[in-house]
Design a protein around this motif. Structure first.
Motif, short mmCIF file in Angstrom:
data_model
loop_
_atom_site.label_atom_id
_atom_site.label_comp_id
_atom_site.label_asym_id
_atom_site.label_seq_id
_atom_site.Cartn_x
_atom_site.Cartn_y
_atom_site.Cartn_z
N GLU A 149 1.00 -1.31 -0.03
CA GLU A 149 0.17 -0.12 -0.20
C GLU A 149 0.93 1.11 0.14
O GLU A 149 1.78 0.76 0.69
CB GLU A 149 -1.08 0.03 0.88
CG GLU A 149 0.01 0.09 2.48
CD GLU A 149 0.22 0.70 2.73
OE1 GLU A 149 -0.24 2.12 2.75
OE2 GLU A 149 0.78 1.01 3.91
N PHE A 150 0.57 2.68 -0.16
CA PHE A 150 0.67 3.63 -0.76
C PHE A 150 0.18 4.68 -0.15
O PHE A 150 -0.13 5.93 -0.59
CB PHE A 150 1.06 3.79 -2.09
CG PHE A 150 2.24 2.78 -2.39
CD1 PHE A 150 3.50 3.16 -2.41
CD2 PHE A 150 2.71 2.06 -3.57
CE1 PHE A 150 4.91 2.05 -3.18
CE2 PHE A 150 2.85 0.87 -3.84
CZ PHE A 150 3.82 0.74 -3.74
N LEU A 151 -0.11 4.37 1.04
CA LEU A 151 -1.43 5.40 1.41
C LEU A 151 -0.59 6.28 1.60
O LEU A 151 0.23 6.36 3.16
CB LEU A 151 -2.72 5.04 2.21
CG LEU A 151 -3.41 3.62 1.85
CD1 LEU A 151 -4.44 3.27 2.93
CD2 LEU A 151 -3.48 4.10 0.22
N ARG A 152 -0.91 7.80 2.26
CA ARG A 152 -0.63 8.72 2.91
C ARG A 152 -1.57 9.43 3.91
O ARG A 152 -2.80 9.46 3.32
CB ARG A 152 -0.70 10.10 1.72
CG ARG A 152 0.54 10.08 0.83
CD ARG A 152 0.74 10.98 0.19
NE ARG A 152 -0.40 10.91 -0.64
CZ ARG A 152 -1.05 12.09 -1.59
NH1 ARG A 152 -0.34 12.75 -1.87
NH2 ARG A 152 -2.21 12.13 -2.66
N SER A 208 10.25 3.55 -1.78
CA SER A 208 9.71 4.43 -1.40
C SER A 208 9.88 6.01 -0.36
O SER A 208 10.22 6.67 -0.21
CB SER A 208 8.10 4.38 -2.06
OG SER A 208 8.32 3.76 -3.00
N ASN A 209 9.66 5.41 0.58
CA ASN A 209 9.29 5.78 2.24
C ASN A 209 11.22 5.91 2.26
O ASN A 209 11.40 6.91 3.02
CB ASN A 209 8.98 4.68 2.79
CG ASN A 209 7.44 4.95 3.25
OD1 ASN A 209 7.44 5.50 2.09
ND2 ASN A 209 6.39 3.58 3.67
N SER A 210 11.53 5.72 1.92
CA SER A 210 13.46 6.29 2.00
C SER A 210 14.31 7.20 1.96
O SER A 210 14.77 8.07 2.20
CB SER A 210 14.63 4.37 2.16
OG SER A 210 13.89 3.40 2.85
N LEU A 262 7.12 6.75 8.27
CA LEU A 262 8.54 6.16 8.03
C LEU A 262 9.79 6.12 8.59
O LEU A 262 10.29 4.90 8.49
CB LEU A 262 8.23 7.58 7.18
CG LEU A 262 8.13 8.46 6.46
CD1 LEU A 262 8.58 9.70 5.36
CD2 LEU A 262 8.17 7.77 4.92
N PRO A 263 9.62 6.37 10.32
CA PRO A 263 10.33 5.92 11.11
C PRO A 263 10.51 5.20 11.14
O PRO A 263 11.54 4.12 10.82
CB PRO A 263 10.09 6.18 12.19
CG PRO A 263 8.73 7.94 12.33
CD PRO A 263 8.20 6.98 10.86
N PHE A 269 13.84 -1.18 7.05
CA PHE A 269 15.14 -1.50 6.04
C PHE A 269 16.62 -1.52 6.60
O PHE A 269 17.46 -2.60 6.42
CB PHE A 269 14.91 -0.73 4.98
CG PHE A 269 15.12 -0.95 4.16
CD1 PHE A 269 15.56 -2.28 3.19
CD2 PHE A 269 14.16 0.23 2.43
CE1 PHE A 269 15.96 -2.31 1.81
CE2 PHE A 269 15.21 0.62 1.16
CZ PHE A 269 15.83 -0.88 1.25
N THR A 270 16.96 -0.73 7.44
CA THR A 270 17.98 -1.16 7.45
C THR A 270 18.89 -2.30 8.16
O THR A 270 19.13 -2.55 7.81
CB THR A 270 18.39 0.38 8.22
OG1 THR A 270 18.13 1.61 8.18
CG2 THR A 270 20.17 0.89 9.41
#
Length: 447
Positions: A149-152, A208-210, A262-263, A269-270
């Motif tokens: 999902e790419f929801l804002r 994308s988020n990164s 995001l956080p 991902f890291t």
């Protein structure tokens, strides 16, 4: 089509209601019986523009129903969307996949032949392959696909109904055909459709988020340079963003990002990149995270300077509690982190927010709160603008100046009209912008 949506939090509720609105029959599933009862009555679990009306409409239509039973869900449909949360693990940066694993473990014994389990949760790359092996042990020809999902938050209903892209990670033509049918309404309207393998689909979301997080941290790093050089980061951001290769979005200097995505996504991902040995990515994302977190400390530092270096006994009015406007979400809210840090140093803090006061009280019960902006700022030595709600841009600066002890404002979002506030007698400061008058730091005894 008949679909189930497993997990009725933010993503799941929006997805379920939108899928029902375009004509599918949808069964939402959650282990929280109280939430299921509330949803069945048409009540949205979160503040999200347009969601309450959409949910009520689709429940009334009969196309959207809810249950706590995975077995009932499997009898209802062969296509199952998994929308449960993947928070940061308490013992490190990695994503906590317990909820995703629990769904698969509970669903597998009930799957019918030909079932497709579609993940929407944000997960570390390789999760779909691992779950796929588990699902393959169920009835014949059961598969896993990934559809991030790419929801804002604040525009999630619009983002679902009018997606900028649909990404599906599949391993068969049949899975691709099912998802093309699910999203047929959007595809006919011209939504771009990307068919990938599951690993690529998983990476698209976190990449994308990164990238978005990196843009925010970049402009905030430039803000620190601007302060040291006597430059204005707002003008710098506009000029840099005018480059078509860069663009202006996410170049908003200020307090930085927070929230539930995001956080924790860049940290997960890291952690995964480190497991894979991709050390350059680890170094980059660690720095993005560090710069973002540093903005909170820098805001507190400037606020402390504005009240003569000591918060003890100072009255502070805070405008904003949610991590972004348009949402009542206070998870990892920079605004509340700053408010709490000032209170920990002895300030008397009172917070206002148009939508998130209940959420904020539950998360940070030790802070003071006010339903009215003027009450929050009454007798304040300093006012901080920490969440860029449009309502704060429409405030009457003169009326607010009449209730504070000192007309001293720190705009940590660089979003207020500087001239109108100064014209009303306010001394306004912001991250990344030079002081217009040296005397601004000596207002009514403040030095």
């Amino acid at each position: 089509m008949r679909l189930t949506v497993i997990g009725t939090g933010y993503v799941g509720t929006v997805h379920a209601a939108c899928m029902a609105d375009i004509g599918h029959e949808v069964l939402g599933i959650d282990i929280d019986a109280e939430r299921i009862a509330s949803l069945s009555a048409g009540h949205a679990p979160v503040h999200e523009p347009g969601l309450s009306e959409l949910l009520a409409r689709t429940v009334r239509s009969g196309r959207l129903r809810f249950t706590t039973s995975l077995a009932q869900g499997s009898r209802f449909a062969r296509t199952h969307f998994v929308c449960v949360g993947t928070p940061q693990r308490p013992d490190g940066k990695a994503a906590d996949l317990r909820h995703v694993d629990a769904v698969i473990d509970g669903l597998v014994p009930h799957l019918r032949p030909g079932s497709l389990v579609v993940g929407k949760s944000t997960v570390p790359v390789g999760t779909a392959a691992r779950l796929g092996r588990r699902v393959a042990t169920a009835a014949s020809d059961c598969q896993v696909a990934w559809n991030p999902e790419f929801l804002r938050e604040g525009s999630a209903v619009h983002d679902t109904m009018h997606p900028e892209r649909i990404v599906v990670g599949v391993t068969s033509e049949r899975a691709d055909a099912v998802l093309r049918r699910v999203y047929g309404h959007m595809l006919r309207a011209g939504a771009p459709y990307f068919r990938t393998d599951p690993a690529t689909a998983e990476l698209v979301k976190v990449a994308s988020n990164s990238f978005l997080a990196a843009k925010i941290s970049f402009i905030n790093a430039m803000a620190e340079v601007c302060e040291a050089a006597g430059a204005d980061v707002r003008l710098l951001a506009r000029a840099v963003g005018a480059d078509s290769r860069i663009g202006p979005r996410f170049l908003a200097p200020g307090l930085g990002f927070g929230g539930s995505c995001l956080p924790k996504d860049i940290r997960a991902f890291t952690a995964r990149a480190e497991e894979l040995g991709a050390n350059e990515v680890v170094a980059l994302l660690n720095e993005v995270d560090r710069i973002n977190t540093r903005q909170r400390a820098r805001t507190v530092e400037l606020a402390r300077k504005l009240v003569d270096g000591d918060f003890t006994g100072r009255r502070i009015g805070v405008l904003g509690a949610s991590f972004k406007p348009g949402s009542d979400d206070v998870r990892d809210s920079p605004a509340l982190a700053v408010a709490e840090a000032m209170q920990d140093e002895g300030a008397h803090v009172r917070v206002h927010d148009p939508e998130a006061l209940d959420s904020a009280r539950a998360a940070r019960p030790g802070l003071g709160y006010a339903l009215d902006v003027h009450k929050a700022c009454e007798e304040a030595d300093l006012v901080l603008h920490l969440t860029a709600w449009p309502e704060y841009g429409r405030l009457d600066p003169a009326a607010l100046a009449a209730v504070v002890r000192r007309p001293l404002l720190l705009d940590a979002r660089n979003a207020l009209d500087e001239e109108s506030w100064r014209a009303a007698g306010w001394h306004l400061h912001a991250l990344g912008r030079p002081l217009r008058h040296e005397a601004d730091l000596a207002v009514d005894g403040v030095s």
